[in-house]
Design a protein around this motif. Structure first.
Motif, PDB file in Angstrom:
ATOM      1  N   ASP A 237      37.541  26.154  34.671  1.00 29.72           N
ATOM      2  CA  ASP A 237      36.407  26.694  35.243  1.00 29.72           C
ATOM      3  C   ASP A 237      36.041  28.084  34.854  1.00 29.72           C
ATOM      4  OD1 ASP A 237      35.191  24.928  37.407  1.00 29.72           O
ATOM      5  OD2 ASP A 237      35.512  26.619  38.755  1.00 29.72           O
ATOM      6  N   PRO A 238      34.915  28.145  35.044  1.00 31.36           N
ATOM      7  CA  PRO A 238      34.380  29.485  34.426  1.00 31.36           C
ATOM      8  C   PRO A 238      34.292  30.868  35.144  1.00 31.36           C
ATOM      9  CG  PRO A 238      32.432  28.082  35.259  1.00 31.36           C
ATOM     10  CD  PRO A 238      33.698  27.237  35.452  1.00 31.36           C
ATOM     11  N   TYR A 239      34.210  31.514  34.459  1.00 28.97           N
ATOM     12  CA  TYR A 239      34.142  32.875  35.072  1.00 28.97           C
ATOM     13  C   TYR A 239      33.143  33.730  34.111  1.00 28.97           C
ATOM     14  CZ  TYR A 239      34.835  37.664  37.044  1.00 28.97           C
ATOM     15  OH  TYR A 239      34.212  38.912  37.408  1.00 28.97           O
ATOM     16  N   GLU A 240      32.072  34.258  34.913  1.00 33.90           N
ATOM     17  CA  GLU A 240      30.872  34.822  34.265  1.00 33.90           C
ATOM     18  C   GLU A 240      31.173  36.343  34.405  1.00 33.90           C
ATOM     19  OE1 GLU A 240      27.798  31.078  35.304  1.00 33.90           O
ATOM     20  OE2 GLU A 240      27.471  33.180  35.657  1.00 33.90           O
ATOM     21  N   ALA A 241      31.265  36.984  33.549  1.00 30.33           N
ATOM     22  CA  ALA A 241      31.637  38.423  33.602  1.00 30.33           C
ATOM     23  C   ALA A 241      30.355  39.181  33.913  1.00 30.33           C
ATOM     24  CB  ALA A 241      32.241  39.105  32.280  1.00 30.33           C
ATOM     25  N   PRO A 242      30.290  40.163  34.895  1.00 27.83           N
ATOM     26  CA  PRO A 242      29.145  41.108  35.389  1.00 27.83           C
ATOM     27  C   PRO A 242      28.499  41.551  34.091  1.00 27.83           C
ATOM     28  CG  PRO A 242      30.886  41.717  36.487  1.00 27.83           C
ATOM     29  CD  PRO A 242      31.394  40.905  35.524  1.00 27.83           C
ATOM     30  N   LEU A 243      27.131  41.786  34.077  1.00 25.08           N
ATOM     31  CA  LEU A 243      26.565  42.284  32.965  1.00 25.08           C
ATOM     32  C   LEU A 243      26.292  43.895  33.117  1.00 25.08           C
ATOM     33  CD1 LEU A 243      24.042  39.458  32.174  1.00 25.08           C
ATOM     34  CD2 LEU A 243      26.064  39.950  30.840  1.00 25.08           C
ATOM     35  N   ASN A 244      26.000  44.285  34.551  1.00 28.54           N
ATOM     36  CA  ASN A 244      25.735  45.667  34.597  1.00 28.54           C
ATOM     37  C   ASN A 244      26.363  45.928  36.122  1.00 28.54           C
ATOM     38  OD1 ASN A 244      23.517  46.267  32.874  1.00 28.54           O
ATOM     39  ND2 ASN A 244      22.294  44.464  33.850  1.00 28.54           N
ATOM     40  N   CYS A 245      27.506  46.098  36.017  1.00 27.17           N
ATOM     41  CA  CYS A 245      28.247  46.277  37.176  1.00 27.17           C
ATOM     42  C   CYS A 245      28.460  47.933  37.394  1.00 27.17           C
ATOM     43  CB  CYS A 245      29.782  45.758  37.284  1.00 27.17           C
ATOM     44  SG  CYS A 245      30.672  46.101  35.861  1.00 27.17           S
ATOM     45  N   GLU A 246      28.580  48.323  38.545  1.00 21.28           N
ATOM     46  CA  GLU A 246      28.451  49.870  38.771  1.00 21.28           C
ATOM     47  C   GLU A 246      30.056  50.434  38.034  1.00 21.28           C
ATOM     48  OE1 GLU A 246      27.366  47.812  40.807  1.00 21.28           O
ATOM     49  OE2 GLU A 246      25.322  48.621  40.835  1.00 21.28           O
ATOM     50  N   ILE A 247      31.058  49.506  38.296  1.00 17.99           N
ATOM     51  CA  ILE A 247      32.335  50.110  37.955  1.00 17.99           C
ATOM     52  C   ILE A 247      33.104  49.027  37.122  1.00 17.99           C
ATOM     53  CG2 ILE A 247      34.658  50.938  38.652  1.00 17.99           C
ATOM     54  CD1 ILE A 247      32.972  52.093  41.211  1.00 17.99           C
ATOM     55  N   GLU A 248      33.620  49.345  35.913  1.00 16.67           N
ATOM     56  CA  GLU A 248      34.568  48.471  35.243  1.00 16.67           C
ATOM     57  C   GLU A 248      35.681  48.889  35.054  1.00 16.67           C
ATOM     58  OE1 GLU A 248      32.869  47.342  31.602  1.00 16.67           O
ATOM     59  OE2 GLU A 248      34.395  45.936  31.237  1.00 16.67           O
ATOM     60  N   ILE A 249      36.729  48.175  35.667  1.00  9.90           N
ATOM     61  CA  ILE A 249      38.165  48.543  35.078  1.00  9.90           C
ATOM     62  C   ILE A 249      38.862  48.001  34.145  1.00  9.90           C
ATOM     63  CG2 ILE A 249      40.515  49.245  36.259  1.00  9.90           C
ATOM     64  CD1 ILE A 249      38.775  49.814  38.889  1.00  9.90           C
ATOM     65  N   LYS A 250      39.316  48.537  33.270  1.00  9.61           N
ATOM     66  CA  LYS A 250      39.986  47.604  31.976  1.00  9.61           C
ATOM     67  C   LYS A 250      41.234  48.029  31.673  1.00  9.61           C
ATOM     68  CE  LYS A 250      35.937  48.081  29.013  1.00  9.61           C
ATOM     69  NZ  LYS A 250      35.491  48.090  27.696  1.00  9.61           N
ATOM     70  N   GLU A 251      41.805  46.959  31.061  1.00 10.79           N
ATOM     71  CA  GLU A 251      43.213  47.170  30.554  1.00 10.79           C
ATOM     72  C   GLU A 251      43.021  47.974  29.244  1.00 10.79           C
ATOM     73  OE1 GLU A 251      43.701  42.628  30.155  1.00 10.79           O
ATOM     74  OE2 GLU A 251      45.372  43.454  28.846  1.00 10.79           O
ATOM     75  N   LEU A 252      44.068  48.614  28.736  1.00 13.68           N
ATOM     76  CA  LEU A 252      43.943  49.308  27.609  1.00 13.68           C
ATOM     77  C   LEU A 252      45.388  49.073  26.738  1.00 13.68           C
ATOM     78  CD1 LEU A 252      41.735  51.335  26.554  1.00 13.68           C
ATOM     79  CD2 LEU A 252      43.502  53.125  27.126  1.00 13.68           C
ATOM     80  N   ASP A 253      45.234  48.278  25.738  1.00 17.81           N
ATOM     81  CA  ASP A 253      46.377  47.923  24.797  1.00 17.81           C
ATOM     82  C   ASP A 253      47.154  47.179  26.022  1.00 17.81           C
ATOM     83  OD1 ASP A 253      45.263  49.339  22.748  1.00 17.81           O
ATOM     84  OD2 ASP A 253      46.193  50.958  23.188  1.00 17.81           O
ATOM     85  N   GLY A 254      46.579  46.034  26.367  1.00 15.01           N
ATOM     86  CA  GLY A 254      47.291  45.281  27.253  1.00 15.01           C
ATOM     87  C   GLY A 254      48.277  45.819  28.574  1.00 15.01           C
ATOM     88  N   VAL A 255      47.597  47.115  28.986  1.00 13.61           N
ATOM     89  CA  VAL A 255      48.104  47.828  30.096  1.00 13.61           C
ATOM     90  C   VAL A 255      47.053  48.108  30.997  1.00 13.61           C
ATOM     91  CG1 VAL A 255      49.370  49.917  30.898  1.00 13.61           C
ATOM     92  CG2 VAL A 255      49.867  48.904  28.674  1.00 13.61           C
TER      93      VAL A 255
END
Ligand code: PPS
Ligand code: ADP
Length: 278
Positions: A237-255
């Protein structure tokens, strides 16, 4: 709370079924997107969607599109209704609370850390003397949204209801934290549109499927991989990532950043935009 329902079918032998729904949008291939048609096959394991019981209006359109159009619960079905204003308004409540009402909308895959961030953020705001309230997907599906499954139109209705509730909470002056997969961009944008003054803050927990699947705290990915759950977000089932979110929190090198670091990022935003003061 009132919901509008656009159509019902009455069958003498069956209970009456009333259900609203709303449109969703086609997925983006970069965002873990299996064919959208999979939404129609979600019910091999879960109980049938109440929305799915409604027949299409015309044979020319697809069942999904037609149902979405004819049942759009954003179109009021009541007539002779009037808006009633009360003397105490949002500004008064915000003064009382010394904060500004808003919706912090956390979106991301199952296992990306939405509930964890929601709770840590809720705790931090509480500690600062701010009134916050968490609306969590799993929790609301035990009550308000217990009639909904995971077909695309059920998810759309889930998010529509939550968007309306979150809007009321923000109007009450609360810092409302909504934690939902909310996989469709269009559904999230509809919620954003309910709050036109920048008080909808979309937080994207951009964690890879690999990370979420490795966590799998509820064992749902394992079940989905085994075909025991159909229509699982990120798997079939799909997940559509935001295009213009206010805050993006990402993993860095898998962490992944710690819950405390994620919370700091959101609190800094709220502080910077003035939501933590009247
Ligand atoms: N098919 C399928 N797909 C995704 N998730 C599933 C599914 N079936 C059950 N669950 C559980 O439901 C939780 C997500 O509910 P939401 O209300 O946030 O979903 S949605 O926004 O309507 O897509 C989700 O919780 P989180 O893991 O906290 O995201 C799962 O525990
Ligand atoms: N920032 C984080 N760092 C490490 N582990 C985390 C973090 N956030 C959440 N987790 C863990 O990941 C799992 C999924 O988190 P959860 O908040 O339930 O995700 P979701 O609500 O998106 O499904 C849980 O076991 C949780 O303890």
């Amino acid at each position: 709370m009132l919901f509008s329902f656009s159509r019902c079918i009455v069958c003498p032998a069956l209970p009456i079924s009333l259900s609203p729904c709303r449109a969703t949008q086609a997925p983006r291939s970069a965002d873990l997107l299996p064919p959208r048609a999979s939404a129609a096959t979600h019910h091999a394991v879960e109980r049938p969607s109440p929305l799915a019981r409604l027949p299409p209006r015309s044979s020319a359109s697809t069942a999904g599109e037609d149902r979405v159009l004819q049942m759009s619960s954003t179109v009021p079905k009541s007539s002779n209704i009037f808006w009633h204003d009360c003397p105490v308004g949002k500004t008064d409540r915000q003064k009382l609370l010394k904060q500004k009402g808003c919706v912090v909308w956390i979106t991301g895959l199952s296992g990306s850390g939405k509930s964890t961030l929601a709770c840590t953020l809720g705790r931090e705001l509480h500690t600062r003397g701010k009134l916050a309230y968490v609306l969590d997907g799993d929790n609301l599906r035990h009550g308000l949204n217990k009639d909904l499954g995971f077909a695309a139109e059920d998810r759309a209705e889930n998010i529509r209801r939550v968007g309306e509730v979150a809007k009321l909470f923000a109007d009450a002056g609360l810092l409302c934290i909504a934690s939902f997969i909310s996989p469709y961009r269009r559904d999230r944008e509809s919620c954003r549109a309910l709050l036109s003054d920048g008080s909808f803050i979309e937080v994207f927990l951009n964690m890879s499927l690999e990370l979420c699947e490795a966590r799998d705290p509820k064992g749902l990915y394992k079940l989905a991989r085994a075909g025991k759950i159909k229509g699982f977000t990120g798997i079939d089932d799909p997940y559509e990532a935001p295009l213009n979110c206010e805050i993006e929190i990402k993993e860095l090198d898998g962490v992944c950043p710690s819950p405390s670091d994620m919370t700091k990022q959101v609190v800094a935003y709220l502080e910077d935009k003035g939501f933590l003061h009247e």
